[in-house]
Scaffold this motif. Structure first.
Motif, PDB file in Angstrom:
ATOM      1  N   ILE A 104      54.215  45.696  38.076  1.00 26.68           N
ATOM      2  CA  ILE A 104      54.437  46.135  36.718  1.00 26.68           C
ATOM      3  C   ILE A 104      52.946  45.469  35.615  1.00 26.68           C
ATOM      4  N   ALA A 105      52.769  43.609  35.349  1.00 28.54           N
ATOM      5  CA  ALA A 105      51.796  43.463  34.456  1.00 28.54           C
ATOM      6  C   ALA A 105      50.479  44.051  34.913  1.00 28.54           C
ATOM      7  N   LEU A 106      50.614  44.696  36.138  1.00 32.60           N
ATOM      8  CA  LEU A 106      49.096  45.166  36.304  1.00 32.60           C
ATOM      9  C   LEU A 106      48.920  47.223  35.405  1.00 32.60           C
ATOM     10  N   GLU A 107      50.297  47.814  36.218  1.00 33.05           N
ATOM     11  CA  GLU A 107      50.436  48.409  35.806  1.00 33.05           C
ATOM     12  C   GLU A 107      49.984  49.189  33.932  1.00 33.05           C
ATOM     13  N   GLU A 108      50.645  47.857  33.423  1.00 35.33           N
ATOM     14  CA  GLU A 108      50.906  48.030  32.132  1.00 35.33           C
ATOM     15  C   GLU A 108      49.213  47.830  31.160  1.00 35.33           C
ATOM     16  N   ALA A 109      48.198  46.611  32.128  1.00 35.79           N
ATOM     17  CA  ALA A 109      47.127  46.661  32.198  1.00 35.79           C
ATOM     18  C   ALA A 109      46.035  47.902  32.473  1.00 35.79           C
ATOM     19  N   GLN A 110      46.788  48.726  32.899  1.00 29.34           N
ATOM     20  CA  GLN A 110      45.829  49.587  33.340  1.00 29.34           C
ATOM     21  C   GLN A 110      46.034  50.858  32.863  1.00 29.34           C
ATOM     22  N   ASN A 111      47.524  51.121  32.041  1.00 27.29           N
ATOM     23  CA  ASN A 111      47.633  51.574  30.808  1.00 27.29           C
ATOM     24  C   ASN A 111      48.266  51.697  29.751  1.00 27.29           C
ATOM     25  N   ALA A 112      47.321  50.560  28.827  1.00 27.76           N
ATOM     26  CA  ALA A 112      46.398  50.275  27.407  1.00 27.76           C
ATOM     27  C   ALA A 112      45.730  50.487  27.704  1.00 27.76           C
ATOM     28  N   LYS A 113      45.471  51.201  26.988  1.00 25.69           N
ATOM     29  CA  LYS A 113      44.024  51.912  26.576  1.00 25.69           C
ATOM     30  C   LYS A 113      43.568  51.567  25.407  1.00 25.69           C
ATOM     31  N   GLU A 156      39.153  43.627  31.919  1.00 26.24           N
ATOM     32  CA  GLU A 156      39.152  41.960  32.237  1.00 26.24           C
ATOM     33  C   GLU A 156      40.655  41.798  32.829  1.00 26.24           C
ATOM     34  N   LYS A 157      41.252  42.597  31.479  1.00 22.15           N
ATOM     35  CA  LYS A 157      42.941  42.337  31.737  1.00 22.15           C
ATOM     36  C   LYS A 157      43.053  42.874  32.695  1.00 22.15           C
ATOM     37  N   VAL A 158      42.756  44.202  33.483  1.00 22.11           N
ATOM     38  CA  VAL A 158      43.271  44.583  34.640  1.00 22.11           C
ATOM     39  C   VAL A 158      42.781  43.696  35.746  1.00 22.11           C
ATOM     40  N   ASN A 159      41.183  42.793  35.633  1.00 25.35           N
ATOM     41  CA  ASN A 159      41.077  42.281  36.555  1.00 25.35           C
ATOM     42  C   ASN A 159      42.181  40.578  36.605  1.00 25.35           C
ATOM     43  N   ASP A 160      42.360  40.375  35.780  1.00 17.11           N
ATOM     44  CA  ASP A 160      42.989  39.333  35.802  1.00 17.11           C
ATOM     45  C   ASP A 160      44.869  39.432  36.577  1.00 17.11           C
ATOM     46  N   ALA A 161      45.164  40.792  36.396  1.00 19.58           N
ATOM     47  CA  ALA A 161      46.758  41.109  36.627  1.00 19.58           C
ATOM     48  C   ALA A 161      46.427  41.127  38.478  1.00 19.58           C
ATOM     49  N   GLN A 162      45.294  41.736  38.914  1.00 18.82           N
ATOM     50  CA  GLN A 162      44.945  41.431  39.822  1.00 18.82           C
ATOM     51  C   GLN A 162      44.986  40.450  40.648  1.00 18.82           C
TER      52      GLN A 162
END
Length: 43
Positions: free
Chosen positions: A6-15, A37-43
């Motif tokens: 869920i955190a990964l999806e939210e990071a990807q969707n937060a433009k 950077e946020k997407v990478n942190d979530a991964q």
């Protein structure tokens, strides 16, 4: 595991990152992208 997904999806969707980009005709427009950077942190 589910919380991480869920955190990964939210990071990807937060433009949250905005860039000014010129198209082929010379016009400028804003391009909204996810903060990599946020997407990478979530991964």
């Amino acid at each position: 595991m589910l919380e991480a997904q869920i955190a990964l999806e939210e990071a990807q969707n937060a433009k949250s990152t905005v860039r000014l980009q010129r198209d082929n005709e010379g016009n400028f427009g804003y391009v909204y992208t996810a903060d990599q950077e946020k997407v990478n942190d979530a991964q």
